[in-house]
Motif scaffolding. Structure first.
Motif, PDB file in Angstrom:
ATOM      1  N   LEU A   6       0.831  -1.220  -0.001  1.00 59.79           N
ATOM      2  CA  LEU A   6      -0.043  -0.299   0.021  1.00 59.79           C
ATOM      3  C   LEU A   6       0.939   1.317  -0.231  1.00 59.79           C
ATOM      4  N   ILE A   7       0.576   1.932  -1.024  1.00 54.88           N
ATOM      5  CA  ILE A   7       1.412   3.519  -1.014  1.00 54.88           C
ATOM      6  C   ILE A   7       0.363   4.494  -0.636  1.00 54.88           C
ATOM      7  N   THR A   8       0.638   5.125   0.606  1.00 55.21           N
ATOM      8  CA  THR A   8      -0.012   6.246   1.251  1.00 55.21           C
ATOM      9  C   THR A   8       0.413   7.652   0.917  1.00 55.21           C
ATOM     10  N   LEU A   9      -0.475   8.377   0.569  1.00 59.37           N
ATOM     11  CA  LEU A   9      -0.007   9.634   0.299  1.00 59.37           C
ATOM     12  C   LEU A   9      -0.594  10.701   1.690  1.00 59.37           C
ATOM     13  N   TRP A  10       0.337  11.427   2.338  1.00 59.00           N
ATOM     14  CA  TRP A  10      -0.325  12.370   3.534  1.00 59.00           C
ATOM     15  C   TRP A  10      -0.162  13.756   3.317  1.00 59.00           C
ATOM     16  N   LEU A  15      -4.549  11.637   5.765  1.00 62.89           N
ATOM     17  CA  LEU A  15      -4.270  10.819   4.619  1.00 62.89           C
ATOM     18  C   LEU A  15      -5.201  11.207   3.334  1.00 62.89           C
ATOM     19  N   ALA A  17      -4.646  10.033  -0.043  1.00 61.17           N
ATOM     20  CA  ALA A  17      -4.761   8.827  -0.715  1.00 61.17           C
ATOM     21  C   ALA A  17      -4.069   7.650  -0.385  1.00 61.17           C
ATOM     22  N   ALA A  18      -4.625   6.386  -0.709  1.00 60.40           N
ATOM     23  CA  ALA A  18      -4.147   5.011  -0.404  1.00 60.40           C
ATOM     24  C   ALA A  18      -4.320   4.339  -1.749  1.00 60.40           C
TER      25      ALA A  18
END
Length: 66
Positions: A6-10, A15, A17-18
């Motif tokens: 899983l790539i998460t964007l903070w 959060l 985007a996942a």
């Protein structure tokens, strides 16, 4: 199914985007489609929309004996 990466964007501690890593996305989608088809089939069977085994065999013989 492999453990999904899983790539998460903070942003600012939230959060935003996942995203599943590309190499796992295809397998995930295939399984999702399969599960939806199984659920649809179970609902059809529960509501009485079934086909007799002999009719299925007949269809396969016609289709595959050409």
């Amino acid at each position: 199914m492999n453990t999904a990466q899983l790539i998460t964007l903070w942003y600012a501690g939230l959060l935003i985007a996942a995203i599943l890593a590309a190499n796992f996305l295809e397998e995930f989608l295939e399984r999702l489609v399969f599960m939806e088809k199984v659920e649809k089939g179970l609902a059809q069977a529960k509501s009485g929309k079934t086909t007799e085994h002999s009719k299925i065999i007949e269809r396969f013989r016609k289709k595959w004996s050409k």
